[in-house]
Motif scaffolding. Structure first.
Motif, PDB file in Angstrom:
ATOM      1  N   VAL A   4      -9.067   6.049  -2.420  1.00  0.00           N
ATOM      2  CA  VAL A   4      -9.193   7.496  -2.451  1.00  0.00           C
ATOM      3  C   VAL A   4      -7.798   8.055  -2.219  1.00  0.00           C
ATOM      4  O   VAL A   4      -7.134   7.697  -1.249  1.00  0.00           O
ATOM      5  CB  VAL A   4     -10.174   7.997  -1.364  1.00  0.00           C
ATOM      6  CG1 VAL A   4     -10.251   9.519  -1.372  1.00  0.00           C
ATOM      7  CG2 VAL A   4     -11.549   7.388  -1.567  1.00  0.00           C
ATOM      8  N   ASP A   5      -7.333   8.913  -3.149  1.00  0.00           N
ATOM      9  CA  ASP A   5      -5.972   9.445  -3.019  1.00  0.00           C
ATOM     10  C   ASP A   5      -5.916  10.568  -1.988  1.00  0.00           C
ATOM     11  O   ASP A   5      -6.920  10.932  -1.382  1.00  0.00           O
ATOM     12  CB  ASP A   5      -5.406   9.864  -4.386  1.00  0.00           C
ATOM     13  CG  ASP A   5      -6.054  11.111  -4.971  1.00  0.00           C
ATOM     14  OD1 ASP A   5      -6.723  11.877  -4.233  1.00  0.00           O
ATOM     15  OD2 ASP A   5      -5.883  11.340  -6.184  1.00  0.00           O
ATOM     16  N   GLU A   6      -4.723  11.104  -1.781  1.00  0.00           N
ATOM     17  CA  GLU A   6      -4.512  12.130  -0.756  1.00  0.00           C
ATOM     18  C   GLU A   6      -5.225  13.443  -1.072  1.00  0.00           C
ATOM     19  O   GLU A   6      -5.364  14.309  -0.210  1.00  0.00           O
ATOM     20  CB  GLU A   6      -3.011  12.382  -0.544  1.00  0.00           C
ATOM     21  CG  GLU A   6      -2.313  13.164  -1.639  1.00  0.00           C
ATOM     22  CD  GLU A   6      -1.967  12.363  -2.890  1.00  0.00           C
ATOM     23  OE1 GLU A   6      -1.411  12.960  -3.819  1.00  0.00           O
ATOM     24  OE2 GLU A   6      -2.250  11.147  -2.942  1.00  0.00           O
ATOM     25  N   GLN A 110       7.664   3.023  -5.763  1.00  0.00           N
ATOM     26  CA  GLN A 110       7.893   4.230  -6.557  1.00  0.00           C
ATOM     27  C   GLN A 110       8.116   5.461  -5.692  1.00  0.00           C
ATOM     28  O   GLN A 110       8.569   6.496  -6.187  1.00  0.00           O
ATOM     29  CB  GLN A 110       6.733   4.453  -7.529  1.00  0.00           C
ATOM     30  CG  GLN A 110       6.663   3.394  -8.594  1.00  0.00           C
ATOM     31  CD  GLN A 110       5.577   3.663  -9.628  1.00  0.00           C
ATOM     32  OE1 GLN A 110       4.857   4.656  -9.560  1.00  0.00           O
ATOM     33  NE2 GLN A 110       5.462   2.765 -10.583  1.00  0.00           N
ATOM     34  N   ASP A 111       7.796   5.358  -4.406  1.00  0.00           N
ATOM     35  CA  ASP A 111       7.962   6.462  -3.461  1.00  0.00           C
ATOM     36  C   ASP A 111       7.331   7.749  -3.992  1.00  0.00           C
ATOM     37  O   ASP A 111       7.945   8.817  -3.985  1.00  0.00           O
ATOM     38  CB  ASP A 111       9.445   6.674  -3.129  1.00  0.00           C
ATOM     39  CG  ASP A 111       9.634   7.554  -1.899  1.00  0.00           C
ATOM     40  OD1 ASP A 111       8.730   7.571  -1.042  1.00  0.00           O
ATOM     41  OD2 ASP A 111      10.677   8.238  -1.805  1.00  0.00           O
ATOM     42  N   GLU A 112       6.105   7.601  -4.491  1.00  0.00           N
ATOM     43  CA  GLU A 112       5.336   8.723  -5.035  1.00  0.00           C
ATOM     44  C   GLU A 112       3.965   8.719  -4.362  1.00  0.00           C
ATOM     45  O   GLU A 112       3.517   7.698  -3.848  1.00  0.00           O
ATOM     46  CB  GLU A 112       5.146   8.559  -6.552  1.00  0.00           C
ATOM     47  CG  GLU A 112       6.419   8.609  -7.365  1.00  0.00           C
ATOM     48  CD  GLU A 112       6.963  10.020  -7.539  1.00  0.00           C
ATOM     49  OE1 GLU A 112       6.270  10.990  -7.156  1.00  0.00           O
ATOM     50  OE2 GLU A 112       8.086  10.147  -8.038  1.00  0.00           O
ATOM     51  N   PRO A 113       3.268   9.855  -4.379  1.00  0.00           N
ATOM     52  CA  PRO A 113       1.918   9.882  -3.793  1.00  0.00           C
ATOM     53  C   PRO A 113       0.938   9.032  -4.597  1.00  0.00           C
ATOM     54  O   PRO A 113       1.138   8.791  -5.795  1.00  0.00           O
ATOM     55  CB  PRO A 113       1.533  11.360  -3.838  1.00  0.00           C
ATOM     56  CG  PRO A 113       2.440  11.992  -4.827  1.00  0.00           C
ATOM     57  CD  PRO A 113       3.688  11.155  -4.884  1.00  0.00           C
ATOM     58  N   VAL A 114      -0.104   8.600  -3.937  1.00  0.00           N
ATOM     59  CA  VAL A 114      -1.122   7.766  -4.572  1.00  0.00           C
ATOM     60  C   VAL A 114      -1.704   8.461  -5.801  1.00  0.00           C
ATOM     61  O   VAL A 114      -1.956   7.828  -6.823  1.00  0.00           O
ATOM     62  CB  VAL A 114      -2.235   7.398  -3.565  1.00  0.00           C
ATOM     63  CG1 VAL A 114      -3.398   6.696  -4.243  1.00  0.00           C
ATOM     64  CG2 VAL A 114      -1.664   6.530  -2.456  1.00  0.00           C
TER      65      VAL A 114
END
Length: 132
Positions: A4-6, A110-114
């Motif tokens: 489940v993403d942010e 990647q230092d990106e959000p899920v």
């Protein structure tokens, strides 16, 4: 395993397969130029992978069919839309913790959000019906 993403959206197994396949291809870790999934996987996954030069081989539903094809043809990534992911470099069965760690490694790299890392394609409309 499901993520489940942010934003509270579910990331299904097809998106997880897309993340892992693309990552492993970039790192030269795919044993074959393709992965194994079932007939339930969304066509959007197949098109996404095709654009990367990764074939999607389909099997009947069930991890036993996925694993059988992986073993027979030398694939090391396979799974189901349900989130059952098999990474045969590590184990011969689905392992949710192992799959989650693979995805988290890509998120970290990647230092990106899920929500961004795990949305690789827009699923195409799909109808599932049982037919006698």
């Amino acid at each position: 395993m499901l993520i489940v993403d942010e934003r509270g959206r579910i990331v299904d197994g097809d998106q997880v397969l897309a993340v892992i396949a693309a990552s492993w291809q970039a790192d030269g870790r795919l044993a074959q130029p393709g992965i194994v999934a079932t007939v339930m996987s969304n066509l959007g996954l197949e098109r996404y992978l095709g654009n990367l030069g990764i074939a999607l081989v389909r099997t009947p539903v069930g991890d036993r069919y996925v694993l059988e094809h992986m073993r027979t043809h030398g694939h090391n990534v396979g799974g189901e839309q349900s989130g059952h992911i098999i990474l045969s470099d590590y184990t011969t069965t689905g392992d949710g913790l192992l799959a989650a760690l693979q995805v988290l490694a890509v998120v970290k790299k990647q230092d990106e959000p899920v929500s961004k890392v795990c949305h690789r394609f827009d699923p195409l409309p799909q109808v599932l019906k049982n037919v006698r």
